[in-house]
Motif scaffolding. Structure first.
Motif, PDB file in Angstrom:
ATOM      1  N   LEU A 230       0.837  -1.203   0.000  1.00 58.39           N
ATOM      2  CA  LEU A 230       0.000   0.000   0.000  1.00 58.39           C
ATOM      3  C   LEU A 230       0.870   1.250   0.000  1.00 58.39           C
ATOM      4  CD1 LEU A 230      -2.980  -0.682   2.468  1.00 58.39           C
ATOM      5  CD2 LEU A 230      -3.138  -0.062   0.055  1.00 58.39           C
ATOM      6  N   ALA A 231       1.904   1.234   0.840  1.00 62.80           N
ATOM      7  CA  ALA A 231       2.787   2.394   0.925  1.00 62.80           C
ATOM      8  C   ALA A 231       3.491   2.638  -0.406  1.00 62.80           C
ATOM      9  CB  ALA A 231       3.807   2.178   2.038  1.00 62.80           C
ATOM     10  N   ILE A 255      -8.594   4.241   1.007  1.00 65.75           N
ATOM     11  CA  ILE A 255      -8.064   3.910   2.327  1.00 65.75           C
ATOM     12  C   ILE A 255      -8.961   4.457   3.431  1.00 65.75           C
ATOM     13  CG2 ILE A 255      -6.132   4.391   3.909  1.00 65.75           C
ATOM     14  CD1 ILE A 255      -4.296   4.285   1.413  1.00 65.75           C
ATOM     15  N   CYS A 256      -9.526   5.622   3.220  1.00 64.26           N
ATOM     16  CA  CYS A 256     -10.346   6.269   4.249  1.00 64.26           C
ATOM     17  C   CYS A 256     -11.778   5.749   4.298  1.00 64.26           C
ATOM     18  CB  CYS A 256     -10.377   7.773   4.023  1.00 64.26           C
ATOM     19  SG  CYS A 256      -8.792   8.589   4.318  1.00 64.26           S
ATOM     20  N   THR A 257     -12.244   5.089   3.249  1.00 66.11           N
ATOM     21  CA  THR A 257     -13.661   4.672   3.194  1.00 66.11           C
ATOM     22  C   THR A 257     -13.865   3.178   2.985  1.00 66.11           C
ATOM     23  OG1 THR A 257     -13.809   5.025   0.794  1.00 66.11           O
ATOM     24  CG2 THR A 257     -14.297   6.919   2.218  1.00 66.11           C
ATOM     25  N   ARG A 367     -10.213  -2.705  -1.680  1.00 68.81           N
ATOM     26  CA  ARG A 367     -11.327  -2.907  -0.751  1.00 68.81           C
ATOM     27  C   ARG A 367     -11.148  -4.214   0.022  1.00 68.81           C
ATOM     28  NH1 ARG A 367     -16.860  -1.622   0.291  1.00 68.81           N
ATOM     29  NH2 ARG A 367     -18.324  -3.366   0.149  1.00 68.81           N
ATOM     30  N   HIS A 368     -10.811  -5.292  -0.682  1.00 65.35           N
ATOM     31  CA  HIS A 368     -10.620  -6.579  -0.020  1.00 65.35           C
ATOM     32  C   HIS A 368      -9.452  -6.531   0.958  1.00 65.35           C
ATOM     33  CE1 HIS A 368     -13.375  -9.210  -2.401  1.00 65.35           C
ATOM     34  NE2 HIS A 368     -13.299  -8.187  -3.227  1.00 65.35           N
ATOM     35  N   SER A 369      -8.379  -5.889   0.539  1.00 66.04           N
ATOM     36  CA  SER A 369      -7.185  -5.848   1.383  1.00 66.04           C
ATOM     37  C   SER A 369      -7.401  -4.989   2.620  1.00 66.04           C
ATOM     38  CB  SER A 369      -5.996  -5.326   0.576  1.00 66.04           C
ATOM     39  OG  SER A 369      -5.746  -6.139  -0.543  1.00 66.04           O
ATOM     40  N   LEU A 370      -8.008  -3.823   2.439  1.00 70.80           N
ATOM     41  CA  LEU A 370      -8.249  -2.940   3.578  1.00 70.80           C
ATOM     42  C   LEU A 370      -9.228  -3.569   4.560  1.00 70.80           C
ATOM     43  CD1 LEU A 370      -8.401   0.385   1.580  1.00 70.80           C
ATOM     44  CD2 LEU A 370      -6.796  -0.096   3.440  1.00 70.80           C
ATOM     45  N   LEU A 421       6.109   4.991   6.794  1.00 68.88           N
ATOM     46  CA  LEU A 421       6.882   4.343   5.739  1.00 68.88           C
ATOM     47  C   LEU A 421       7.225   5.293   4.593  1.00 68.88           C
ATOM     48  CD1 LEU A 421       4.991   0.908   5.565  1.00 68.88           C
ATOM     49  CD2 LEU A 421       7.335   1.282   6.385  1.00 68.88           C
ATOM     50  N   VAL A 422       6.241   6.113   4.204  1.00 62.55           N
ATOM     51  CA  VAL A 422       6.455   7.053   3.082  1.00 62.55           C
ATOM     52  C   VAL A 422       5.910   8.425   3.500  1.00 62.55           C
ATOM     53  CG1 VAL A 422       6.565   5.430   1.152  1.00 62.55           C
ATOM     54  CG2 VAL A 422       4.340   6.047   2.068  1.00 62.55           C
ATOM     55  N   PRO A 423       6.667   9.151   4.320  1.00 57.38           N
ATOM     56  CA  PRO A 423       6.164  10.409   4.901  1.00 57.38           C
ATOM     57  C   PRO A 423       5.687  11.406   3.845  1.00 57.38           C
ATOM     58  CG  PRO A 423       8.246   9.760   5.917  1.00 57.38           C
ATOM     59  CD  PRO A 423       8.049   8.846   4.741  1.00 57.38           C
TER      60      PRO A 423
END
Length: 447
Positions: A230-231, A255-257, A367-370, A421-423
């Protein structure tokens, strides 16, 4: 002269063609609807106002449906309509369904594609001549039988799914999944029931079959991506000067929903959509005017990260002149214009990051991963079901909307870890944190 060549389309007494002079030149650049008027003793015509065959067919269908003399037959004794499935063609039922229902739906393109597959079956049967059991003359009565659906299934399973480029050339082909066939069957059932439910009814029969249940025909998605992947994806999308803004917004909003891709690209801050207003603790994934279906779009709490993105998009929207705001305000956009999907940008990202490019790696994998990550980080099943739209709200929840606190907490830990991880890559500008990603307390319940 009208009617000299085979009509492009025929419905009842009406037929479609070009209005041509004796020398073959056309009187009009538009396709024309013709019909014989017995009172006048001649062929009459009316322009469809378009040169597109598909649009002209719809114009002819509208004229046909508005013609009382072409309506279903009525009993001379009692005046009741005589719905006759044996006299009502399946192709006509499909045309009427699309005109009166399907084309107005948000899923109109999907409905059209499924019914096009059914019409391809009728054409294939017609081409077989005496060997074909069905064809363009197939009635609704015949289409309601198990014989029809058995023949359609057998044919459909042999037909590959193809993609074409702008000039109609096939560029990609793959075997058709059983789920795709059953989706087309479900659409035929909807067409046949629409004919029986019409007022007055056009058919007196309903299908004797049902599509196979999803558990029998759908493959279980096994692919999941972790925080590290994801990062990497977020960092790729946020890379400056690469014209990946739509993909970046799509990643963050997903990611947020944990929403379906179609719902994510539909997020808009325009007031007439009724989805979100500045400072609102919630966002309605179902815009005003869209009818909820079985893939429900819930009302969700707005995480701090999403609030930053929505607020920035609202400022950009409000900076536009009034006349320029039409069709703008979508969070996932390409230089202000909404996009239907991020499939092309997603495929390019997978190639660039040397990730698999198979079916299970399409945008839906987010969606599945989150959902998996959130569940494994302590989200309660009841909260997760409601957050993902898998559970329609009860009447109580209409008044007392849930906060989904366990899902919010789990999502925030994912956001925090990606940030470590990725600022800075989760922020809209991609240049670092404009404001700290602090956790909100539980979202306030609207009054």
């Amino acid at each position: 002269m009208a009617g000299r060549e085979t009509p492009l389309y025929r419905r009842g007494k009406y037929w479609l063609g070009w209005d041509e002079r004796r020398d073959g030149t056309r009187r009009s650049p538009f396709l024309t609807t013709f019909w014989y008027d017995p009172a006048a003793g001649r062929v009459r015509s009316a322009s469809t106002g378009t040169a597109s065959e598909d649009e002209a067919i719809l114009a002819l269908d509208r004229r046909y449906l508005a013609d009382s003399s072409e309506a279903p037959a009525f009993c001379g004794a009692c005046g009741q309509p005589l719905a006759q499935a044996a006299a009502y063609l399946l192709t006509d039922a499909i045309a009427d369904y699309r005109l009166e229902w399907g084309d107005a739906r948000a899923s109109g393109d999907t409905i059209e594609a499924r019914l096009k597959h059914v019409q391809d079956f009728l054409d294939a049967e017609e081409a077989r001549g005496a060997e074909g059991r069905f064809g363009i003359a197939t009635s609704c009565a015949a289409a309601c039988t198990s014989t029809f659906v058995t023949a359609f299934r057998a044919w459909s399973h042999r037909q590959p799914v193809v993609w074409r480029n702008g000039v109609g050339q096939i560029t990609v082909t793959k075997p058709r999944s059983p789920a795709s066939t059953e989706a087309a069957i479900a659409q035929v059932i909807a067409v046949l029931n629409h004919a029986a439910n019409a007022d007055p009814p056009r058919s007196d029969k309903r299908p004797t079959y049902r599509p196979l249940p999803p558990k029998q025909v759908q493959r279980t998605r096994r692919t999941r991506i972790g925080i590290e992947e994801l990062a990497r994806m977020v960092a790729y999308a946020a890379e400056p000067d690469k014209r990946r803004g739509a993909l970046h917004a799509f990643m963050v909003a997903s990611i947020c929903t944990i929403a379906r891709p179609g719902a994510v690209v539909d997020i808009c801050v325009a007031p007439d959509r009724g989805q979100w207003a500045s400072g609102s603790p919630t966002i309605d994934l179902n815009p005003a005017g869209r009818v909820q279906n079985k893939k429900a779009r819930p009302v969700l709490p707005v995480l701090p990260l999403l609030d930053q993105w929505l607020s920035a998009e609202l400022l950009a929207y409000q900076a536009l002149a009034e006349e320029d705001r039409v069709g703008r305000g979508f969070l996932v956009n390409y230089y202000g214009r909404p996009v239907q999907s991020v499939d092309s940008a997603w495929a390019a990202m997978l190639r660039e990051l040397q990730l698999p490019t198979g079916r299970e790696w399409r945008p839906y994998v987010l969606r599945h991963s989150l959902a998996t990550l959130v569940r494994n980080r302590g989200a309660e099943a009841w909260d997760l079901e409601g957050f993902m739209g898998h559970r329609l709200p009860s009447q109580t929840e209409v008044y007392a909307r849930g906060d989904f606190l366990s899902v919010q907490r789990a999502l925030q830990t994912i956001i925090d870890e990606i940030e470590r991880l990725v600022p800075g890559t989760l922020h809209r500008t991609g240049t670092g944190a404009a404001s700290p990603l602090k956790r909100k307390r539980g979202a306030e319940m609207p009054g």
